[in-house]
Design an enzyme around this catalytic site. Sequence first.
Site, PDB file in Angstrom:
ATOM      1  N   SER A 158      -1.221   0.654 -10.321  1.00 35.17           N
ATOM      2  CA  SER A 158      -0.155   1.636 -10.099  1.00 35.17           C
ATOM      3  C   SER A 158      -0.713   2.911  -9.454  1.00 35.17           C
ATOM      4  O   SER A 158      -1.248   2.853  -8.349  1.00 35.17           O
ATOM      5  CB  SER A 158       0.551   1.932 -11.425  1.00 35.17           C
ATOM      6  OG  SER A 158       1.713   2.704 -11.215  1.00 35.17           O
ATOM      7  N   ASP A 182      -0.192  -3.746  -7.995  1.00 35.97           N
ATOM      8  CA  ASP A 182       1.121  -3.129  -7.877  1.00 35.97           C
ATOM      9  C   ASP A 182       1.026  -1.614  -7.696  1.00 35.97           C
ATOM     10  O   ASP A 182       1.431  -0.834  -8.568  1.00 35.97           O
ATOM     11  CB  ASP A 182       2.005  -3.468  -9.072  1.00 35.97           C
ATOM     12  CG  ASP A 182       3.485  -3.465  -8.682  1.00 35.97           C
ATOM     13  OD1 ASP A 182       3.804  -3.906  -7.562  1.00 35.97           O
ATOM     14  OD2 ASP A 182       4.322  -3.004  -9.473  1.00 35.97           O
ATOM     15  N   ARG A 196      -1.944   8.017   0.774  1.00 31.87           N
ATOM     16  CA  ARG A 196      -1.817   6.843  -0.097  1.00 31.87           C
ATOM     17  C   ARG A 196      -2.954   5.871   0.208  1.00 31.87           C
ATOM     18  O   ARG A 196      -3.795   6.133   1.083  1.00 31.87           O
ATOM     19  CB  ARG A 196      -0.475   6.151   0.134  1.00 31.87           C
ATOM     20  CG  ARG A 196      -0.233   5.792   1.606  1.00 31.87           C
ATOM     21  CD  ARG A 196       0.937   4.889   1.819  1.00 31.87           C
ATOM     22  NE  ARG A 196       1.266   4.710   3.217  1.00 31.87           N
ATOM     23  CZ  ARG A 196       0.627   3.926   4.068  1.00 31.87           C
ATOM     24  NH1 ARG A 196      -0.436   3.234   3.658  1.00 31.87           N
ATOM     25  NH2 ARG A 196       1.008   3.821   5.324  1.00 31.87           N
ATOM     26  N   ASP A 201      -9.625   2.469   3.505  1.00 33.07           N
ATOM     27  CA  ASP A 201     -10.233   3.158   2.358  1.00 33.07           C
ATOM     28  C   ASP A 201     -11.421   2.413   1.767  1.00 33.07           C
ATOM     29  O   ASP A 201     -12.135   2.960   0.914  1.00 33.07           O
ATOM     30  CB  ASP A 201      -9.189   3.387   1.262  1.00 33.07           C
ATOM     31  CG  ASP A 201      -8.135   4.399   1.677  1.00 33.07           C
ATOM     32  OD1 ASP A 201      -8.453   5.262   2.515  1.00 33.07           O
ATOM     33  OD2 ASP A 201      -6.997   4.322   1.172  1.00 33.07           O
ATOM     34  N   HIS A 252       6.081  -4.560 -13.433  1.00 33.27           N
ATOM     35  CA  HIS A 252       4.978  -3.716 -12.966  1.00 33.27           C
ATOM     36  C   HIS A 252       3.671  -4.111 -13.655  1.00 33.27           C
ATOM     37  O   HIS A 252       2.633  -4.275 -13.000  1.00 33.27           O
ATOM     38  CB  HIS A 252       5.342  -2.257 -13.279  1.00 33.27           C
ATOM     39  CG  HIS A 252       4.556  -1.231 -12.531  1.00 33.27           C
ATOM     40  ND1 HIS A 252       4.257  -1.326 -11.195  1.00 33.27           N
ATOM     41  CD2 HIS A 252       4.008  -0.060 -12.956  1.00 33.27           C
ATOM     42  CE1 HIS A 252       3.566  -0.252 -10.817  1.00 33.27           C
ATOM     43  NE2 HIS A 252       3.401   0.523 -11.868  1.00 33.27           N
TER      44      HIS A 252
END
Length: 451
Positions: A158, A182, A196, A201, A252
């Site tokens: 998350s 997720d 984000r 990355d 989730h």
Amino acid sequence: MFLWQYLTPLLLTTVLICTAQECHEFTDLSLSHAIIGTSLRVRLLLYTREISTCAALLSHTNLTAHPQFKMSRPTTFIIHGYRPTGSPPVWVNEIRELLLDRKDMNVVVVDWNRGATNVNYLKAVENTHKAAGNLTAFIKRMQDHGASLNDIHMIGVSLGAHISGFIGANLNGQVGRITALDPAGPMFTSLPPEGRLDPTDAQFVDVLHTDIDALGFRETLGHIDFYANGGTDQPGCPRTIFSGQSYFKCDHQRSALLFMDTVNRTCDSRGFPCSSYSKFLDGDCMDCGQFGDAGCPVFGYDVTQWKDVLLKLNQTKTYFTTNAQSPFCMTQYRVEVMIWNKEVRWGYLTIKLHGNGTEAVAVIDHKASEFRRYTDTRLLAQFNKDIQPVKKVSLKFSIGNALKPKHKLRILRIRLTHVVRKERPLCRYDVLLEENKEITFNPIPCGESNF
């Protein structure tokens, strides 16, 4: 005085031993903390095979304080997400145990519960950048002590997925791997890549989506993105608000459970590249040729086996389906049905495979299938388990409407082909299905004729 001179070193040694053996646990807060709000505090809990059940609290500045923290080992950081009630994640202990069983490594559980616990989600989002800055500084100190960024794997759940991305960006994308489970959607969906997680990355970024219609991120974020059950409603999760908290978090949270299934090699779930979930369910996306002899990528811990080809493909979007509980993986068969009814038939098929005293079931009901005379209707059957060898097959045909006249489906040939295993397809010829009546038969290896 003489006695004190001898006792003092002994007492100091005892204190040092006790301190070294002190076990630290994940911060456990309550709803009252969430209501008041918490300020960020990052705690790093180290687990290794030597201290697999007794976490050492790492110093952010003195990395030599714990001899178990060896820079020669690979290091996996586990980073949790938003904690609206302050409780520890239910999966956090199991995942670090599974990782240590799998490989000799440093497992660092990043406890930023103070900072993630807040009824105001926006405050937790703000703290993701601060937490990332804290961890970036720590990893740079690891480098100073001989650690390689190639050997660092960050598993972020998350908000933890975006924290991993921020850390990776701070380190110029040189971190070995980021696994995003997720990734959070709210407050991140409309942001550019620098705000984000994104593929630059880390050297390799793999992503799982399980709740894209609520708490998760809808679009692709990695070199490969897996959408379990289309990325929305997960099997076994509540469908009504009357189920309480589980209604909001089950889809989730399923991302962590699915990943853990892959760490202990419970079974394999292959992701099939496709433009949409509906096309995947239709069986239009079973071609895995672009991945070579290895076939379509297997979701989870071992997906790095496909790293080289995935990096060349840039961003790959794949789908797979799961069971409601572990083992989550399903087994896919390509099904081809040719009928000899003069009239077109519309309906649904239920297929069962029998063998070794057990059975597997596939219900093909995501939409009514069209069956035409002398024309192959291609379907994707997803079974809840793998049966080897298949001794018998059961079929049932239904139209899903009790008010309509009952029909018969006259099958000229049905052929079942395992999607992954290179084995001869199973066939049956000349089968009459009466609506809602199951028949069972012994399949035979398909002949060369494709009539």
